[in-house]
Design an enzyme around this catalytic site. Structure first.
Site, mmCIF file in Angstrom:
data_model
loop_
_atom_site.group_PDB
_atom_site.id
_atom_site.type_symbol
_atom_site.label_atom_id
_atom_site.label_comp_id
_atom_site.label_asym_id
_atom_site.label_seq_id
_atom_site.Cartn_x
_atom_site.Cartn_y
_atom_site.Cartn_z
ATOM 1 N N GLU A 45 0.881 -1.179 -0.042
ATOM 2 C CA GLU A 45 -0.051 -0.055 0.092
ATOM 3 C C GLU A 45 0.669 1.500 0.113
ATOM 4 O O GLU A 45 1.690 1.384 0.825
ATOM 5 C CB GLU A 45 -0.799 0.064 1.490
ATOM 6 C CG GLU A 45 -1.791 -1.067 1.384
ATOM 7 C CD GLU A 45 -2.926 -0.939 2.540
ATOM 8 O OE1 GLU A 45 -3.554 0.033 2.558
ATOM 9 O OE2 GLU A 45 -2.566 -1.786 3.463
ATOM 10 N N ARG A 275 4.724 -13.610 9.583
ATOM 11 C CA ARG A 275 5.128 -12.293 9.769
ATOM 12 C C ARG A 275 6.496 -12.107 10.658
ATOM 13 O O ARG A 275 6.822 -12.691 11.334
ATOM 14 C CB ARG A 275 4.186 -11.263 10.098
ATOM 15 C CG ARG A 275 3.634 -11.247 11.606
ATOM 16 C CD ARG A 275 2.541 -10.361 11.845
ATOM 17 N NE ARG A 275 3.064 -8.938 11.624
ATOM 18 C CZ ARG A 275 2.383 -7.770 11.770
ATOM 19 N NH1 ARG A 275 0.988 -7.961 12.059
ATOM 20 N NH2 ARG A 275 2.758 -6.944 11.272
ATOM 21 N N LYS A 285 2.357 0.515 10.931
ATOM 22 C CA LYS A 285 2.714 1.717 10.259
ATOM 23 C C LYS A 285 1.991 3.108 10.894
ATOM 24 O O LYS A 285 2.239 4.210 10.783
ATOM 25 C CB LYS A 285 1.692 1.598 8.753
ATOM 26 C CG LYS A 285 2.794 0.938 7.740
ATOM 27 C CD LYS A 285 1.981 1.070 6.444
ATOM 28 C CE LYS A 285 2.825 0.081 5.388
ATOM 29 N NZ LYS A 285 2.134 0.254 4.122
#
Length: 576
Positions: A45, A275, A285
């Site tokens: 993104e 992850r 983020k």
């Protein structure tokens, strides 16, 4: 359990994702895809900078394609224009190239497929597979039920297709405010997988898009756009992290709907891996953005940040990150990885390349009282003993030097083998000296250390092999170049800040950056550092140094001809 360098098992030749890819190749599934080769994608993104966790995904996505002679696309997931910026697009591209990968001519955006996605959504409405809902987000959440109790159907669920089509088109014309209408897939409000309970496919966002401007007012949700974008690009393996595992049935559902409409048996395959969770590090983020906006760090590329540009500025190398990722591997189980394992990989790589130089970060004057006044001699220093072709350079030696303040104790502690009154040490690559006294200011602070030297103990002299317990680094006071040194440590004081109930601001380490404005560097090293002025952030020439006995350092981007700045990348060895 935290993984460290000591308890990490040797990496297998194939991880479970590669095994799955090879099985698909063997079964002919790859040949059934549009491109007929292993085809992956990296879909960030453009709403922030990439961090070390993204590096793990990049290495898998691009690495698997490279290993099997396939292709990897770069596709920006730009379905939420209110949070996206071209600044992030440019930074992401730079980070991927820095890691050694290239998407060639295959850079795409989810927005490239907005019309195809819209057409698919309309077809689903016509087939009774989607409807326009007018419930608020709070009402939708309340009616979804729980994993053990069925949800309630929206009162708009069975509205006629033509009515939904009309409302859907008017949503995109900007006739309705944000939050008043959504397009939902009509699947199963009793499904134990909550993602199947009529998920939202489109919502209204009244914000210009960085690529499409004001053409669209209704934007697709990730779960709808992602899998279909994979389909449009002919992706064979959609590799993502474990939090998307519960989304996989919905991914497959939407892909199957599209395949049926297109009349094909091809569908992409989603595979999930663990992850990266790193000690003393936060990957959110939102919280990293808060650190930047609130001035808690210097910016996205602050050397304390886990962003790839931050790690690069701190002096971490692309090769060290590859080595670290190879070491930790890919599994189906989340865990916590020790940051010491990353530091070990950085240290191992820098040991091969960093120039060996003398730098004194907390200086105190040392005078050799029996050394000839005004004399300067030059000692030879190896540039890197690990690299036979790196050569040597000359370093000045004189009567007045600087040494590290911590390398002297007036009254020595037990097992202190550095300089103290009436004891001898060797100055690296030079002479053995003996302390005869000190000079103090009115506050009792030592301002000068007085010593004598043995002129027979330099390399090539009869006493060169005489042994003493301590060896110190130093610089010649007159020729030394003043530099600024920034010492970096973990940004957070707790091992797992992401799971701490306190506000993350309370967990920040006040000693994560210590600036030493009055350090000194040998002149040859300063000359090399000045060559970095104007260099790109990804250039490695003259970037990495080992300050002998202190640690690994790199030239910071703030360096100018008149002001040299070094960042400490990592200590010479693991701290306890």
């Amino acid at each position: 359990m935290t993984t460290t360098a000591e308890n990490t098992e040797e990496k297998r030749s194939l991880n479970f994702i590669e095994e799955a890819i090879e099985a698909d190749i063997e079964a002919g599934k790859v040949k059934n895809s549009p491109t007929q080769v292993v085809h992956t994608r990296f879909p960030p993104e453009p709403n922030g900078y990439l961090h070390i966790g993204h590096a793990k995904a990049i290495c898998m996505d691009f690495g698997a394609a490279r290993k099997y002679g396939g292709k990897c696309n770069l596709r920006f997931d730009d379905t939420n224009p209110s949070k996206e910026d071209t600044e992030y697009v440019d930074a992401i591209k730079e980070d991927i190239h820095w890691l050694g990968f290239d998407w060639e001519d295959r850079m795409y955006y989810a927005s490239d497929y907005f019309q195809q996605l819209w057409d698919l959504a309309e077809e689903m409405i016509r087939r009774g597979l989607a409807y326009v809902d007018e419930l608020s987000s709070e009402e939708i959440a309340a009616q979804k039920g729980t994993p053990t109790t069925p949800g309630q159907e929206s009162p708009y669920r069975n509205r006629p297709a033509e009515e939904s089509l009309d409302l859907f088109r008017r949503m995109n014309k900007g006739e309705f405010p944000e939050g008043t209408k959504t397009l939902r897939a009509k699947i199963d409000m009793a499904n134990p997988n909550m993602h199947f309970r009529d998920p939202i496919m489109y919502r209204i966002i009244d914000h210009p898009h960085h690529k499409t401007g004001t053409k669209w007012h209704a934007y697709p949700m990730y779960d709808f756009a992602h899998g279909q974008s994979d389909f449009f690009e002919g992706i064979t393996h959609s590799i993502c992290t474990l939090e998307f595992e519960v989304h996989r049935p919905l991914y497959n559902y939407f892909a199957k709907v599209l395949a049926d409409i297109k009349g094909t048996t091809y569908v992409p395959r989603q595979i999930e891996f663990n992850r990266l969770n790193l000690t003393y590090t936060m990957m959110s983020k939102r919280k990293l953005l808060a650190c930047v906006k609130e001035g808690l760090v210097r910016g996205w590329d602050d050397p304390r940040m886990p962003t790839l540009c931050g790690l690069r500025r701190r002096g971490y190398t692309a090769d060290s990150i590859h080595s670290f990722i190879d070491t930790i591997g890919y599994t189906k189980y989340d865990g916590m990885i020790s940051i010491k394992l990353l530091e070990h990989a950085v240290r191992e790589d820098l040991n091969k390349h960093a120039l060996r130089v003398m730098g004194v970060v907390d200086p105190v004057k040392l005078t050799i009282t029996n050394y000839p006044e005004g004399q300067v001699e030059w000692v030879e220093m190896e540039n890197n003993p690990e690299d036979a072709e790196s050569g040597t350079h000359k370093m000045p030696f004189s009567k007045e030097l600087y040494i590290e303040r911590e390398d002297f104790q007036e009254v020595a502690e037990k097992k202190f083998f550095r300089l103290t009154i009436d004891k001898e040490v060797r100055l690296k690559s030079a002479y053995i000296i003996k302390c005869t006294g000190v000079v103090k200011d009115e506050n009792g602070t030592i301002t000068e250390i007085l010593c004598t030297y043995d002129p027979e103990t330099k390399s090539g002299m009869p006493g060169a092999d005489r042994k003493v317990k301590g060896t110190l680094h130093w610089v010649s006071r007159k020729e030394a170049v003043p530099v600024e040194v920034r010492l970096y440590d973990n940004l957070f004081t707790v091992e797992d800040p992401s799971n701490d109930e306190r506000d993350f601001r309370e967990l920040l380490n006040p000693q994560s950056e210590v600036v030493l404005p009055c350090a000194y560097l040998e002149p040859w090293a300063a000359e090399q550092a000045r060559k970095r002025v104007g260099a790109s952030s990804t250039s490695t020439a003259n970037r990495y140094y080992q300050f002998q006995r202190i640690g690994y350092f790199c030239v910071d981007y703030d360096t100018t001809e008149d002001h040299i700045v070094f960042n400490r990348t990592v200590l010479l060895r693991d701290s306890k």
